[in-house]
Design a protein around this motif. Structure first.
Motif, PDB file in Angstrom:
ATOM      1  N   PHE A  20       0.852  -1.182   0.000  1.00 42.41           N
ATOM      2  CA  PHE A  20       0.000   0.000   0.000  1.00 42.41           C
ATOM      3  C   PHE A  20       0.895   1.242   0.000  1.00 42.41           C
ATOM      4  O   PHE A  20       1.767   1.400   0.835  1.00 42.41           O
ATOM      5  N   ARG A  23      -1.733   7.794  -1.087  1.00 45.30           N
ATOM      6  CA  ARG A  23      -1.968   8.896  -0.160  1.00 45.30           C
ATOM      7  C   ARG A  23      -0.724   9.290   0.625  1.00 45.30           C
ATOM      8  O   ARG A  23      -0.789   9.684   1.777  1.00 45.30           O
ATOM      9  N   VAL A  25       1.548   7.735   2.114  1.00 44.55           N
ATOM     10  CA  VAL A  25       2.084   6.946   3.222  1.00 44.55           C
ATOM     11  C   VAL A  25       3.026   5.910   2.638  1.00 44.55           C
ATOM     12  O   VAL A  25       2.637   5.098   1.815  1.00 44.55           O
ATOM     13  N   TYR A  30       6.586  -5.533   6.744  1.00 43.41           N
ATOM     14  CA  TYR A  30       5.837  -6.220   7.786  1.00 43.41           C
ATOM     15  C   TYR A  30       6.827  -6.751   8.807  1.00 43.41           C
ATOM     16  O   TYR A  30       7.989  -6.964   8.497  1.00 43.41           O
TER      17      TYR A  30
ATOM     18  N   ALA B 481       1.104  -0.442  10.176  1.00 43.31           N
ATOM     19  CA  ALA B 481       0.466   0.215   9.034  1.00 43.31           C
ATOM     20  C   ALA B 481      -0.249   1.484   9.459  1.00 43.31           C
ATOM     21  O   ALA B 481      -0.236   2.493   8.755  1.00 43.31           O
ATOM     22  N   ASN B 502      -5.321   9.120   6.133  1.00 44.02           N
ATOM     23  CA  ASN B 502      -4.444   8.317   5.282  1.00 44.02           C
ATOM     24  C   ASN B 502      -3.948   7.081   6.015  1.00 44.02           C
ATOM     25  O   ASN B 502      -3.836   5.992   5.453  1.00 44.02           O
ATOM     26  N   ARG B 503      -3.632   7.284   7.275  1.00 43.96           N
ATOM     27  CA  ARG B 503      -3.084   6.161   8.043  1.00 43.96           C
ATOM     28  C   ARG B 503      -4.148   5.093   8.301  1.00 43.96           C
ATOM     29  O   ARG B 503      -3.861   3.899   8.266  1.00 43.96           O
ATOM     30  N   CYS B 505      -6.621   4.468   6.322  1.00 43.40           N
ATOM     31  CA  CYS B 505      -6.780   3.785   5.029  1.00 43.40           C
ATOM     32  C   CYS B 505      -5.692   2.730   4.825  1.00 43.40           C
ATOM     33  O   CYS B 505      -5.964   1.608   4.369  1.00 43.40           O
ATOM     34  N   SER B 506      -4.456   3.074   5.151  1.00 48.82           N
ATOM     35  CA  SER B 506      -3.375   2.105   4.995  1.00 48.82           C
ATOM     36  C   SER B 506      -3.602   0.896   5.882  1.00 48.82           C
ATOM     37  O   SER B 506      -3.350  -0.249   5.495  1.00 48.82           O
ATOM     38  N   ALA B 510      -4.207  -3.051   4.679  1.00 46.49           N
ATOM     39  CA  ALA B 510      -3.482  -4.216   5.198  1.00 46.49           C
ATOM     40  C   ALA B 510      -4.454  -5.237   5.767  1.00 46.49           C
ATOM     41  O   ALA B 510      -4.320  -6.448   5.558  1.00 46.49           O
TER      42      ALA B 510
END
Lengths: 518, 520
Positions: A20, A23, A25, A30, B481, B502-503, B505-506, B510
């Motif tokens: 991802f 936006r 980020v 992981y 995430a 935004n965070r 959404c991330s 995930a």
């Protein structure tokens, strides 16, 4: 977006997309890198036999009588009369004549196939069926895909069992390329082994590989399903990168196909093979052959689609220079009744199938369908069990060299049919072939030494004994003298696992499998 | 069969309410789960068995009318107008049903309608006209948990079914017979008794198929011309001349059976098998893929008993199923792969994602089909293997693990990722549209109790979306995430400098990739 666009797009983006990134980020690693347990071979994986089988599944039950037509048989024309304006038979004057038969000819829509037939690349197997024919599409389809008896409910597929037997370390070790691919949205039982699924499906998708979290050991039902989903994600992730690599290597098709979904699927398969994918079995689904009505019109259209897809496919394989290791076969769960409904036919027994490739014994096996009499359900009497075709493919095409294994895969012994002209098949109907090749490994499992009995054709050209590991990497090569009866080699330094021994000379390849344990 | 009774050690709580609503509806919203917790299990079950009438907005101009069929193709412009009208109505019907599912109140109705569509299968591949399929939809809703035996009789002469399985061509005239076995075979194999019973014995023979096919003769579709010369209306009628009135031996009973007689014989002679077959299918759809374990077999047997003794009423069976202790057992929870509809339409419902172009009303005077972009959701459903009104074959969607094949998973990942990140776009003729399926992530987060605690928010969102609570690893991954380098104590929805939307959404992107989001 079509498949090629997507793959090209994927290539441009470098495949291993961060999960991802939108936006603003940034992507983060992981906590646990996925695939750390994968032991992928980076060098070229060599499958034992590089031969490829492409199966075209004509789901719906194709009418064999109107495909390969017994155009001199009055019984056929009589039985196929209807009350509508059109009889469900192919007029003799329209039938395409075969050079070597005065009784059977092809449906006029199969003209492209006649060209291949005349080039010696088509084998027609007639009168194929099985005992206690089941007329349910679904049940009969299961029987054809599993190779089971009518009264046996078998979950695994015949090719799944074969691949599982040949590659026992799957899926703990994934090969670089998938062993089998089903083209389409579903993943059926054909490639289901006794323990695990050995195939993936690829539809026309736009795909961004996910990065699934590591799944723990399966305990609850939910965890069992999570594990399954994760396996599917993992396999598709790895294998779709192979598909991408083949796609970019192939750089498009080398013959032109009509704009048709079946042709598109075959074009895709050709690019995969031509691009160097090591996959051994492909299944392409061509559904809706179930003509209860309007058969003359609809089957004409379907046969034309089939032939017009097959012809450029064969030409494509030839242009890629891979035609000599690809065989294509059509299967359909049953044929149709001899007699008609209003303008079609109901589910029946006994039909024909095509085996296409440069290695086949071109011609007709199995004779002319007998339209003069039927069984008590008005069904044609078939002659060959479809599992004879499978057993012949396993032994003649996939070099399943020992009879026990064929029997265990097919659950029973089935007589061979002379489908392949290649010299890997010896004398049809006799067991001469059994005296050739490589015997079982001894001891098995082995820890220090392993021996093989050799039965090579005499006089034999100089041969090589090659040992592959489960990833197809060569771990040893030994020269074998003509007349050599036994070969023994040390396996002291081999890691534990499964190995495959092959003996090659210029014309034949034989295999045996053994395990090393300590 | 034991009914679930809340006790202090086995309380009715968020997890149980969520499990019930996930299985019985498309996908519950957080407020619906919380309301169910407050109202209790009985009141929630009552809600589930409350029918509702979907508004017809998208299809109002033709729904309920006779089909716009034509006996021959009109010429030129008129043909194309007619053609696009037919295509447009099909698209409209599909979109109408998807909207109905998403907008549904808490009710079992739409999930059962979907069950019947995948059971009594017909498809646009043969039934060209949306009006027939809409009529069949009405039949499904009328019998949604009604009487199964009567349902079977009515589906037998349903116009869409008469077309799809050749019932209308199955005829015996005095001078000629053209028996077509297609419907008779599938009625028994797929719609009622199944090919074999529990002991693996065949439940019918080829002769029974033949006999039933003869009994089913006589029905056809008749065109009238009340709409003008070129368009016809179509209804199912029985015509004596086409019917085989001879004696037939069907499942051991001999008589001059008609279609409805034959169905009576079928239920009389194969009652046990029908009850088992249908209850196994309901079990597999709503409880677990594993129908062979001793507990599953016992439960299915109990359901079948209720079905049989209740004179084929479906509602008592479903009530028993959804209120049973077995349904709420830990083993049952989170073990079913989500269908395409549950995955995609359910996700839009859970997120309250607005701006679904498929559901925009058609501008006056413009045919639906000219706006190709409005097929977006429909095409996504097709890519995931669940094109409504186009089941893959007469057996319907195989379901279970077929929903999570590699190919379907691949597109699911992509769609979910785009929706989470708000980057779903469509190609609309020449240009790319602004993002669709959008939602306000901060607003979404605020519905949870402690949105200003990063850890609590991750936990609560995971419990809302995932089929099981997240493992420590998964929580850690989701937290990484969400925070994206920020410290946990820094997190607050109000710190706009952190770009919390935004965070979130991330974090959701995930979350939607976890296997636990693929199941329910």
């Amino acid at each position: 977006m079509n498949r090629r666009d997507f793959l090209a797009g994927l290539a441009a983006s470098g495949v291993a997309l961060p999960a991802f990134t939108a936006r603003g980020v940034a992507a983060r690693a992981y906590p646990h890198a996925p695939y750390s347990d994968l032991n992928l071979s980076s060098d070229l994986t060599t499958n034992i036999s590089r031969n490829v089988l492409v199966i075209l599944r004509l789901f719906g039950g194709n009418d064999g009588l109107n495909t390969v037509v017994p155009y001199t048989d009055d019984n056929y024309y009589y039985a196929r009369r209807t009350i509508s304006a059109t009889d469900v038979s192919i007029p003799a004057e329209k039938v395409l004549r075969l050079p070597d038969s005065i009784k059977l000819g092809l449906h006029p829509a199969l003209a492209p196939l006649l060209t291949l037939y005349n080039e010696g690349k088509v084998c027609i197997v007639e009168n194929v069926g099985y005992p206690e024919q089941d007329l349910s599409h679904f049940r009969s389809n299961d029987i054809w895909l599993s190779g089971s008896d009518t009264e046996v409910y078998e979950e695994s597929g015949w090719l799944g069992r074969f691949l599982e037997e040949r590659y026992p370390d799957y899926p703990s070790i994934l090969p670089r390329d998938p062993y089998s691919i089903e083209v389409g949205r579903n993943l059926g039982r054909t490639f289901m082994g006794r323990h695990t699924h050995l195939g993936i499906n690829i539809a026309d998708t736009s795909f961004v590989p996910p990065r699934p979290a590591a799944a723990n050991g399966a305990v609850s039902k939910s965890q069992l399903e999570q594990e399954y989903v994760w396996q599917m994600m993992r396999q598709s992730n790895v294998f779709l990168q192979s598909a991408l690599r083949a796609e970019t290597t192939a750089k498009g098709n080398r013959s032109s196909y009509p704009d048709d979904s079946w042709a598109n699927d075959l074009a895709f398969v050709a690019r995969m093979i031509g691009g160097g994918l090591e996959t051994q079995v492909y299944l392409v689904n061509m559904p809706l052959w179930d003509f209860h009505l309007n058969q003359i019109h609809d089957q004409q259209e379907y046969l034309a689609r089939l032939a017009n897809a097959l012809y450029p496919f064969q030409r494509d394989l030839e242009a890629f220079g891979v035609a000599n290791r690809v065989t294509t076969i059509t299967i359909s769960e049953f044929g149709r009744r001899l007699t008609t409904t209003q303008s079609g036919t109901d589910h029946g027994a006994g039909s024909c199938l095509f085996v296409i490739g440069t290695n086949v014994n071109s011609g007709i096996i199995g004779g002319v369908p007998d339209c003069s009499s039927t069984d008590e359900n008005e069904n044609l009497k078939w002659k060959f069990d479809f599992r004879q075709v499978y057993a012949s493919i396993l032994r003649q095409w996939f070099d399943v060299g020992d009879r026990e294994m064929t029997e265990s895969l097919m659950r029973r012994q089935y007589g061979q049919l002379p489908i392949f002209r290649d010299n890997t098949i010896r004398e049809v109907g006799s067991d001469t072939w059994q005296t050739l090749g490589i015997g079982n490994a001894f001891p098995n499992p082995a820890s220090e030494f392993v021996s093989f009995q050799l039965h090579l054709p005499v006089p034999s050209a100089p041969s090589m004994l090659t040992i592959f590991d489960a990833l197809g990497r060569v771990v040893a090569i030994e020269k074998i003298a003509p007349h050599q009866q036994i070969s023994t080699l040390s396996v002291q330094h081999y890691p534990q696992g499964t190995y495959i021994a092959t003996v090659d000379n210029t014309t034949n390849r034989f295999t045996a499998r053994f395990r090393v344990v300590r | 069969m034991k009914r679930y009774l809340p006790t202090p050690s086995n309380p009715w709580n968020y997890a149980k309410a969520q499990h019930l609503l996930r299985r019985a509806t498309l996908a519950p919203r957080d407020e619906e789960v919380r309301r169910a917790v407050v109202e209790g299990v009985d009141k929630t079950l009552e809600r589930l068995f409350t029918p509702f009438i979907p508004p017809l907005d998208l299809i109002a101009d033709w729904a309920g009318q006779e089909p716009l069929t034509t006996p021959y193709a009109p010429d030129g412009d008129e043909y194309w107008r007619w053609f696009w009208e037919v295509i447009g109505r099909r698209t409209g019907l599909n979109q109408w049903w998807m909207k109905t599912m998403i907008d549904s109140p808490v009710s079992l109705q739409e999930q059962m309608t979907l069950f019947w569509h995948g059971h009594f299968v017909t498809s646009f591949s043969m039934v060209q006209c949306a009006e027939f399929m809409y009529g069949q939809q009405q039949l499904f809703r009328r019998f949604v948990w009604g009487n199964f035996k009567q349902f079977v009789k009515e589906i037998t002469i349903d116009p869409a079914m008469l077309i799809y399985l050749n019932g209308r061509e199955n005829a015996k005239y005095p001078w000629q017979e053209s028996i077509n076995e297609n419907y008779a075979r599938e009625l028994m194999e797929l719609f009622t008794v199944g090919r074999v019973n529990n002991s693996g014995e065949e439940t019918y023979s080829q002769a029974d198929v033949r006999a039933a096919a003869r009994a089913f003769t006589g029905w056809k579709l008749v065109a009238s011309r009340s709409k003008g010369e070129k368009y016809t209306e179509t209804v199912a009628v029985f015509e004596e001349l086409r019917h085989d009135s001879s004696m037939k031996t069907f499942l051991g009973e001999t008589g001059a059976w008609t279609a409805f007689d034959a169905i009576d014989v079928l239920f009389r002679q194969r009652g046990n098998e029908i009850a088992e077959f249908m209850c196994r299918k309901l079990y597999r759809t709503f409880i677990s893929l594993d129908t062979n374990s001793p507990s599953a077999k016992g439960f299915i047997g109990d359901l079948a008993g209720i079905f049989r003794t209740g004179n084929w009423e479906i509602k008592p069976v479903l009530e028993a199923l959804f209120s049973s202790e077995h349904f709420f057992e830990a083993e049952t929870v989170g073990a079913l792969p989500k269908s395409g509809a549950t995955f995609l339409l359910g996700l839009l419902r859970m997120l309250n994602a607005g701006d679904v172009p498929d559901f925009q009303p058609t501008p006056a005077g413009e045919l639906v089909n000219y706006r190709w972009s409005t097929n977006d959701l429909l095409l996504r459903m097709e890519a995931m293997g669940q094109f409504l009104f186009f089941p893959p074959n007469v057996a319907g969607w195989a379901g279970g693990r077929e929903w999570v094949s590699p190919s379907a998973l691949a597109v699911r990942m992509k769609y979910a990722n785009n929706i989470a990140l708000g980057t779903t776009k469509m190609r609309d003729w020449q240009y790319i549209t602004p993002p669709i399926f959008t939602f306000d992530p901060v607003q979404f987060a605020r519905q949870f109790p402690k949105p200003n605690s990063a850890r609590a928010l991750v936990q609560d969102m995971a419990i809302f979306f995932l089929c099981e609570p997240p493992s420590d690893d998964e929580t850690a991954m989701l937290l990484v995430a969400l925070l994206d380098g920020a410290r946990e104590y820094e997190w607050s929805l109000d710190k706009t400098v952190l770009r919390p939307g935004n965070r979130i959404c991330s974090c959701l992107a995930a979350m939607f990739m976890l296997p636990k989001f693929q199941l329910h």
